[in-house]
Design a protein around this motif. Sequence first.
Motif, short mmCIF file in Angstrom:
data_model
loop_
_atom_site.label_atom_id
_atom_site.label_comp_id
_atom_site.label_asym_id
_atom_site.label_seq_id
_atom_site.Cartn_x
_atom_site.Cartn_y
_atom_site.Cartn_z
N GLU A 216 23.72 -41.04 19.44
CA GLU A 216 24.32 -40.22 20.29
C GLU A 216 25.55 -40.99 20.71
N GLN A 219 27.28 -39.56 17.99
CA GLN A 219 28.15 -37.85 17.73
C GLN A 219 29.36 -37.79 18.45
N TYR A 274 27.58 -34.65 10.54
CA TYR A 274 28.36 -34.47 11.80
C TYR A 274 29.08 -33.84 12.05
N ASP A 278 28.52 -30.35 17.32
CA ASP A 278 27.43 -30.39 17.58
C ASP A 278 26.87 -31.26 19.04
N ALA A 280 24.52 -33.77 21.34
CA ALA A 280 23.49 -35.12 20.60
C ALA A 280 22.87 -35.44 22.52
N ASP A 301 16.80 -34.63 20.55
CA ASP A 301 17.50 -35.77 19.60
C ASP A 301 18.82 -35.00 19.82
N ARG A 302 19.24 -33.98 18.52
CA ARG A 302 20.53 -33.08 17.88
C ARG A 302 20.26 -31.71 17.89
N GLU A 304 22.59 -28.58 16.17
CA GLU A 304 23.28 -28.75 15.03
C GLU A 304 23.69 -26.83 15.86
N TYR A 317 15.38 -37.47 15.24
CA TYR A 317 15.67 -38.26 14.70
C TYR A 317 14.13 -38.88 14.56
#
Length: 429
Positions: A216, A219, A274, A278, A280, A301-302, A304, A317
């Motif tokens: 995190e 990002q 990354y 994006d 996080a 988690d993420r 995009e 993740y």
Amino acid sequence: MLNTSPYSQADSAVQLMTVYKAKGLEFAHVFLPSCQDDVWGGTSRAQANRLTLPANLAPIRHAGATDDERLRLLFVAMTRAKIGLHLTSVAQTYAGKPTRRLKYLDEREQVDDTIRDSVLPEDAQLVRRDDTVAPPIELLERDWRSHHTAALKHTDLQALLQDRLKKYRLSPTHLGTFLDLEYGGPERFFFNTILRFPEAPSPDSEFGNATHETLEWLQQAVTERGHAPLVSEALDYFENRMQRKKLIPARIPLETERGRTALATYLTARNSMYKPTDRAEFAFTHDTVRLGEVHAGGKVDRLELNAAAKSVTVVDYKTGKSYSRWASDPKLHRYRRQLYCYKLLVESSASFAGYTVGSGRLEFVEPDAQGRINTLELTFNDDELTRTRQLVTAMWRHVHELDFPDVSAYSPNLSGIRKFEQDLIDGQI
């Protein structure tokens, strides 16, 4: 929170209370457990709470810090009994460590190997020994848990939980725990999420938390700087996070080295993915996410983002065992379900109105046995998405009815999990 139970509410119930609460009360029989020095005497935990205070603050000094106060407390406890006073102690702890006798009782070994307590009346001086083997901790925990699940049948407990249920949001993690017959299940969900009973962190969970916090931070650094920070910076950040985790000191360097090795390999392979756009650890805290009757929430988690195409890829993740392909495995089955939940969550949120989640991906942070970093891509299909929505709805209803089904008849493997899921959808459980 009060526990409604005939054991605590009936007229003849046993009252479990502290000595302070019992002061001024009387009972026909009083039981004082753990009459050892480490509980009632000079080596008790209260010894560690001593503070040196100025004279004007002496009256508020921690109670039980002197021998006189501890003896007075024991006197108060013993004098609550009108007919029977029952004193018990243990010779050793669950860890096998011997205990010290309570000096106030003046227990002494006799020539015939008996132990007598000279301060009690003569007919009560003999210390009787019971060689019964103590039940395992695991058995005591199961019994304790069953006591709370049985209390669900009482309307008083249901009423106590109503306010909590009104505010409850179902997250992908909650669904995973509820369906996980290997390590979770409805009962664990009830204790951890509804009753919110604390649970000691494991080394793996603390390692995973530190890893997620590091990624995190990475990002956020990319978003602020426009490019990825050095790998060495990320490793230093991870080490700093590990130092704050609640682990025994000897375990921290082991988990730190594990993480530095894994992250060095992972970031070398994946740093280029990354992008500043994006997100996080995106939490849907302020979104009102509705999946039909279900009030949903959680954190991804993420994300995009492709603003031009109005599309999102959800990324999760994973630490621990790495997989190079999708297979019939309970853990991978749970991971797939989590990605589908993320799709539902994102597409139903106000924050990403008009966006479509076309794919998901698992990122395994730790390399496999060959030192490779693996990722698993998932293209969503409508049938499985519909099934996930049905599972979410079925779980929501069980939670709000405080109906946590018994799963002992299901095998804790993939076929058992699938059978449990189907029975939930069909309303058979």
